[in-house]
Motif scaffolding. Structure first.
Motif, PDB file in Angstrom:
ATOM      1  N   ARG A  16       0.855  -1.198   0.000  1.00  0.00           N
ATOM      2  CA  ARG A  16       0.000   0.000   0.000  1.00  0.00           C
ATOM      3  C   ARG A  16       0.891   1.248   0.000  1.00  0.00           C
ATOM      4  O   ARG A  16       2.114   1.149  -0.013  1.00  0.00           O
ATOM      5  N   GLY A  17       0.255   2.405   0.028  1.00  0.00           N
ATOM      6  CA  GLY A  17       0.971   3.670   0.195  1.00  0.00           C
ATOM      7  C   GLY A  17       2.031   3.917  -0.873  1.00  0.00           C
ATOM      8  O   GLY A  17       1.867   3.565  -2.038  1.00  0.00           O
ATOM      9  N   LEU A  18       3.134   4.517  -0.441  1.00  0.00           N
ATOM     10  CA  LEU A  18       4.197   4.904  -1.362  1.00  0.00           C
ATOM     11  C   LEU A  18       4.806   3.697  -2.080  1.00  0.00           C
ATOM     12  O   LEU A  18       5.077   3.757  -3.286  1.00  0.00           O
ATOM     13  N   GLY A  19       5.018   2.605  -1.349  1.00  0.00           N
ATOM     14  CA  GLY A  19       5.642   1.417  -1.949  1.00  0.00           C
ATOM     15  C   GLY A  19       4.840   0.903  -3.131  1.00  0.00           C
ATOM     16  O   GLY A  19       5.391   0.576  -4.190  1.00  0.00           O
ATOM     17  N   LEU A  20       3.527   0.834  -2.947  1.00  0.00           N
ATOM     18  CA  LEU A  20       2.660   0.361  -4.029  1.00  0.00           C
ATOM     19  C   LEU A  20       2.733   1.310  -5.221  1.00  0.00           C
ATOM     20  O   LEU A  20       2.818   0.876  -6.382  1.00  0.00           O
ATOM     21  N   ARG A  38       4.305  -7.804   4.878  1.00  0.00           N
ATOM     22  CA  ARG A  38       3.838  -8.920   5.695  1.00  0.00           C
ATOM     23  C   ARG A  38       2.537  -9.493   5.150  1.00  0.00           C
ATOM     24  O   ARG A  38       2.329 -10.697   5.131  1.00  0.00           O
ATOM     25  N   SER A  39       1.637  -8.627   4.690  1.00  0.00           N
ATOM     26  CA  SER A  39       0.385  -9.118   4.104  1.00  0.00           C
ATOM     27  C   SER A  39       0.596  -9.287   2.605  1.00  0.00           C
ATOM     28  O   SER A  39       1.334  -8.515   1.996  1.00  0.00           O
ATOM     29  N   THR A  40      -0.033 -10.312   2.018  1.00  0.00           N
ATOM     30  CA  THR A  40       0.276 -10.587   0.609  1.00  0.00           C
ATOM     31  C   THR A  40      -0.890 -10.373  -0.352  1.00  0.00           C
ATOM     32  O   THR A  40      -0.697 -10.455  -1.564  1.00  0.00           O
ATOM     33  N   GLU A  58       6.088 -12.910   0.962  1.00  0.00           N
ATOM     34  CA  GLU A  58       5.698 -12.473   2.302  1.00  0.00           C
ATOM     35  C   GLU A  58       6.961 -12.290   3.130  1.00  0.00           C
ATOM     36  O   GLU A  58       7.733 -13.236   3.297  1.00  0.00           O
ATOM     37  N   VAL A  59       7.195 -11.077   3.573  1.00  0.00           N
ATOM     38  CA  VAL A  59       8.409 -10.791   4.338  1.00  0.00           C
ATOM     39  C   VAL A  59       8.064  -9.975   5.576  1.00  0.00           C
ATOM     40  O   VAL A  59       7.334  -8.990   5.484  1.00  0.00           O
ATOM     41  N   ASN A  60       8.581 -10.402   6.699  1.00  0.00           N
ATOM     42  CA  ASN A  60       8.577  -9.536   7.869  1.00  0.00           C
ATOM     43  C   ASN A  60      10.021  -9.077   8.063  1.00  0.00           C
ATOM     44  O   ASN A  60      10.896  -9.895   8.333  1.00  0.00           O
ATOM     45  N   ALA A 154      10.423   6.755  18.661  1.00  0.00           N
ATOM     46  CA  ALA A 154      10.907   5.483  18.117  1.00  0.00           C
ATOM     47  C   ALA A 154      11.165   5.601  16.614  1.00  0.00           C
ATOM     48  O   ALA A 154      12.235   5.231  16.115  1.00  0.00           O
ATOM     49  N   TYR A 155      10.210   6.149  15.913  1.00  0.00           N
ATOM     50  CA  TYR A 155      10.268   6.242  14.452  1.00  0.00           C
ATOM     51  C   TYR A 155      11.378   7.185  13.996  1.00  0.00           C
ATOM     52  O   TYR A 155      12.202   6.839  13.141  1.00  0.00           O
ATOM     53  N   ALA A 156      11.430   8.388  14.591  1.00  0.00           N
ATOM     54  CA  ALA A 156      12.424   9.379  14.161  1.00  0.00           C
ATOM     55  C   ALA A 156      13.842   8.863  14.402  1.00  0.00           C
ATOM     56  O   ALA A 156      14.726   9.026  13.551  1.00  0.00           O
TER      57      ALA A 156
HETATM   58  N1  LIG Z   1       3.059   9.052   4.838  1.00  0.00           N
HETATM   59  C1  LIG Z   1       3.825  10.057   5.181  1.00  0.00           C
HETATM   60  O1  LIG Z   1       3.350  11.167   5.459  1.00  0.00           O
HETATM   61  C2  LIG Z   1       5.314   9.895   5.206  1.00  0.00           C
HETATM   62  C3  LIG Z   1       6.091  11.002   5.524  1.00  0.00           C
HETATM   63  C4  LIG Z   1       7.496  10.881   5.513  1.00  0.00           C
HETATM   64  C5  LIG Z   1       8.052   9.654   5.202  1.00  0.00           C
HETATM   65  N2  LIG Z   1       7.273   8.572   4.918  1.00  0.00           N
HETATM   66  C6  LIG Z   1       7.933   7.307   4.583  1.00  0.00           C
HETATM   67  O2  LIG Z   1       7.406   6.794   3.373  1.00  0.00           O
HETATM   68  C7  LIG Z   1       7.529   5.372   3.369  1.00  0.00           C
HETATM   69  C8  LIG Z   1       6.208   4.731   2.996  1.00  0.00           C
HETATM   70  O3  LIG Z   1       5.269   4.988   3.992  1.00  0.00           O
HETATM   71  P1  LIG Z   1       3.708   4.971   3.744  1.00  0.00           P
HETATM   72  O4  LIG Z   1       3.227   6.280   4.184  1.00  0.00           O
HETATM   73  O5  LIG Z   1       3.431   4.512   2.369  1.00  0.00           O
HETATM   74  O6  LIG Z   1       3.268   3.875   4.843  1.00  0.00           O
HETATM   75  P2  LIG Z   1       2.174   2.726   4.821  1.00  0.00           P
HETATM   76  O7  LIG Z   1       1.043   3.064   3.942  1.00  0.00           O
HETATM   77  O8  LIG Z   1       1.882   2.417   6.251  1.00  0.00           O
HETATM   78  O9  LIG Z   1       2.963   1.496   4.171  1.00  0.00           O
HETATM   79  C9  LIG Z   1       3.995   0.848   4.856  1.00  0.00           C
HETATM   80  C10 LIG Z   1       4.379  -0.400   4.099  1.00  0.00           C
HETATM   81  O10 LIG Z   1       5.408  -1.088   4.833  1.00  0.00           O
HETATM   82  C11 LIG Z   1       5.012  -2.430   5.077  1.00  0.00           C
HETATM   83  N3  LIG Z   1       5.572  -2.881   6.341  1.00  0.00           N
HETATM   84  C12 LIG Z   1       5.365  -2.362   7.572  1.00  0.00           C
HETATM   85  N4  LIG Z   1       6.021  -3.091   8.500  1.00  0.00           N
HETATM   86  C13 LIG Z   1       6.653  -4.093   7.851  1.00  0.00           C
HETATM   87  C14 LIG Z   1       7.474  -5.185   8.252  1.00  0.00           C
HETATM   88  N5  LIG Z   1       7.760  -5.427   9.550  1.00  0.00           N
HETATM   89  N6  LIG Z   1       7.949  -6.033   7.316  1.00  0.00           N
HETATM   90  C15 LIG Z   1       7.662  -5.833   6.014  1.00  0.00           C
HETATM   91  N7  LIG Z   1       6.885  -4.832   5.575  1.00  0.00           N
HETATM   92  C16 LIG Z   1       6.380  -3.968   6.475  1.00  0.00           C
HETATM   93  C17 LIG Z   1       3.501  -2.397   5.069  1.00  0.00           C
HETATM   94  O11 LIG Z   1       2.904  -3.641   4.732  1.00  0.00           O
HETATM   95  P3  LIG Z   1       2.406  -4.718   5.841  1.00  0.00           P
HETATM   96  O12 LIG Z   1       1.741  -3.946   6.921  1.00  0.00           O
HETATM   97  O13 LIG Z   1       1.526  -5.651   5.085  1.00  0.00           O
HETATM   98  O14 LIG Z   1       3.658  -5.407   6.304  1.00  0.00           O
HETATM   99  C18 LIG Z   1       3.231  -1.387   3.957  1.00  0.00           C
HETATM  100  O15 LIG Z   1       3.306  -2.013   2.708  1.00  0.00           O
HETATM  101  C19 LIG Z   1       8.024   4.983   4.752  1.00  0.00           C
HETATM  102  O16 LIG Z   1       9.427   4.792   4.724  1.00  0.00           O
HETATM  103  C20 LIG Z   1       7.689   6.199   5.589  1.00  0.00           C
HETATM  104  O17 LIG Z   1       8.531   6.322   6.697  1.00  0.00           O
HETATM  105  C21 LIG Z   1       5.912   8.673   4.909  1.00  0.00           C
END
Ligand SMILES: NC(=O)c1ccc[n+]([C@@H]2O[C@H](COP(=O)([O-])OP(=O)(O)OC[C@H]3O[C@@H](n4cnc5c(N)ncnc54)[C@H](OP(=O)(O)O)[C@@H]3O)[C@@H](O)[C@H]2O)c1
Lengths: 243, 294
Positions: A16-20, A38-40, A58-60, A154-156
């Protein structure tokens, strides 16, 4: 023309999100893309749409063995990779909280996924880049790593670790033809953002498809000369964004 | 556990021309090689191929899309295998699977590296700077001390790098060399020819690279290079055609690997080398010290 046809890329957190959005953009350029999370279910959808252009697993990222399986599956099929996008991320916490209110586990989860997980995947895929003297790594970071604020502990901290690692790797891998980019995608309308800042108006946030374009750009030859730099979505003009 | 950097091992250089041995730190290897010398590495990555099924050990090797070969201590436990989606083929010599990715998940989940039943070493210990293409059962370990830092120094010195792929096989007991898949790409054949024309040395890193390179006959390659299974065994009667030197670990005297070394050095000099190494406390094994046979 970005010339990415048949090039081989790996994108983590592509369910989902940016990765997708990055995976889709690369696929529509004709590239081969390996995706994981993690979810496929969403990965399978990508596979049924694009077929053999896609490898999914599927990867954690907390689990080294699942990272090794992913890497082995990719290299078994492709023999090498041209680029890796370390995008998957976790906040570590369910909702933002003060650092001292976080548990050790929450702190460690963020480090294991966002920092160590990225490092481990790099370790598995880098040999194929070093042997070919070419490769690109894009590590996705966040503005909170450089402008830390209360609640983002934690995140920062995990993103700051990722940033530090990226600068060091960029210096160490330069001689091997491997670029390492840091990229801040800006505030996007995604699940991660909704969880961190539920009060934000989605209409005022960037769409992940928009923030994905500079990553595709960095993965192409156009990213030459930008290794070791921290770039944000706002530094990329409409030039790329209108492609 | 093995502490210290992977490059902090010793290497003993043995020169067949003057019979002289030199003992030095591996990290200074670049001072013993000359610009234009070609180092050849194996790209094959090692898998945790040994799995225990209720007291019976099974080792997997020679991986294909839907099957691989096996070696086992007792007759293979069919029922246990079936539980993991595996089935025996052909008198228990091969195992079939539906999906290679799931099979890899099985190996990484339940397997360990051969000779490491206790899982004493983490998986990444079995990866070198060039381990790219998964498929080896036994760790091609000679490349392990070549850290990126060492590789960089060699590059700056003008050493040339070439690659082959040879996936190692494995068996319980016996050291009879099995046929192994190998690929010597055209680019590497070209580098070997160029090095030899210019009077530079071709140095194989690991016995697997010797086996692959010596399996190539001049002028027989296609555009891709040379690919297939090699049953080549080397001994003191083999006349080296493509390789001049070898970097390798220390091997058992009874092993086929030791026999292979005799293609590089007269047996007397080899014995002297091994005696001297023992005297200086050199360590054997995949994480041990090295020798450079020139
Ligand atoms: N959104 C923002 O405003 C924002 C701002 C600055 C930077 N970013 C960065 O942009 C990037 C993408 O974020 P996003 O906003 O698209 O987030 P997101 O929608 O929550 O997507 C996160 C992705 O990471 C996967 N993921 C999470 N934990 C995982 C694990 N333990 N193992 C494998 N996969 C895992 C999730 O899939 P599963 O849950 O299925 O594993 C999901 O595909 C991140 O690096 C984030 O830090 C985002």
């Amino acid at each position: 023309m970005l010339n990415l046809k048949d090039r081989r890329f790996v994108v983590t957190g592509a369910s989902r999100g940016l990765g997708l959005a990055v995976a889709r953009a690369l696929l529509s350029e004709g590239a081969l893309v390996a995706v994981c999370s993690r979810s496929t279910d969403d990965l399978k959808r990508l596979y049924s749409h694009y077929g053999e252009q896609v490898i999914y697993s599927e990867v954690n990222l907390e689990d080294q063995r699942s990272i090794e399986v992913f890497g082995s599956t990719i290299l078994d099929k492709w023999s090498w990779v041209d680029g890796l996008v370390n995008n998957a991320s976790t906040l570590g916490v369910r909702r933002l909280k003060f650092l001292m209110d976080s548990s050790y586990d929450e702190l460690e989860e963020a480090l294991r996924v966002n920092y160590l997980g990225a490092f481990k995947l790099i370790s598995v895929l880098l040999p194929s880049m070093v042997a070919r003297r070419r490769g690109v790594i894009v590590n996705v970071t966040s503005d909170v790593a450089v402008k830390p604020e209360a609640g983002w502990g934690a995140y920062a901290a995990s993103k700051a670790a990722l940033e530090c690692m990226s600068y060091i790797l960029a210096a160490e891998l330069r001689g091997f033809g491997v670029r390492v980019h840091l990229y801040d995608p800006g505030d996007m309308d995604t699940e991660l953002h909704r969880r961190a800042l539920p009060e934000d108006d989605p209409d005022e946030l960037l769409k992940p498809e928009h923030s994905a374009k500079p990553i595709v750009y960095l993965l192409s030859e156009a990213g030459m000369g930008l290794s070791g730099r921290r770039l944000s979505v706002h530094e990329f003009g409409d030039g790329i964004n209108s492609e | 556990m093995v502490w210290g950097s992977r490059s902090s091992v010793r290497i003993m250089m043995s020169n067949r021309l003057n019979g002289v041995l030199y003992d030095y730190e591996f990290e200074s290897i670049y001072t013993h090689l000359f610009p234009g010398d070609l180092l050849v590495f194996n790209l094959s990555a090692t898998l945790p191929v040994e799995v225990e099924y209720g007291g019976v050990s099974v080792r997997y090797y020679d991986f294909h899309d839907t099957w691989c070969r096996i070696s086992t201590t007792m007759s293979p436990p069919e029922e246990a295998l079936r539980r993991y989606g595996l089935h025996l083929l052909e008198e228990g010599l091969r195992v079939g699977y539906e999906c290679k990715r799931e099979f890899m998940r099985h190996l990484f989940g339940m397997g360990h590296a051969v000779y490491d039943t206790e899982r004493a070493y983490p998986l990444e210990y079995y990866r070198s700077a060039f381990s790219s293409i998964p498929g080896s059962a036994e760790f091609p370990s000679a490349a392990r001390p070549f850290t990126l830092e060492v590789v960089r120094r060699l590059m700056l010195r003008g050493i040339v790098f070439g690659y082959i792929t040879l996936h190692t096989a494995t068996q319980f007991g016996g050291e009879k060399p099995l046929p192994e898949y190998y690929l010597v790409p055209y680019s590497t054949i070209d580098l070997v020819e160029k090095a030899r024309k210019k009077g530079r040395r071709v140095i194989a890193v690991g016995t697997t690279c010797v086996r692959a390179l010596e399996s190539v006959d001049a002028g027989t390659h296609t555009q891709k290079g040379v690919e297939g299974y090699t049953s080549l065994t080397l001994n003191e009667n083999h006349r080296l055609k493509n390789v001049d030197g070898l970097i390798t670990g220390f091997h058992d005297h009874e092993s086929s690997h030791y026999e292979l070394l005799k293609a590089f050095q007269p047996p007397k000099l080899l014995e002297k080398l091994y005696r001297e190494a023992t005297r200086l406390g050199y360590r054997g094994g995949v994480f041990g010290d090295l020798c450079l046979l020139l």
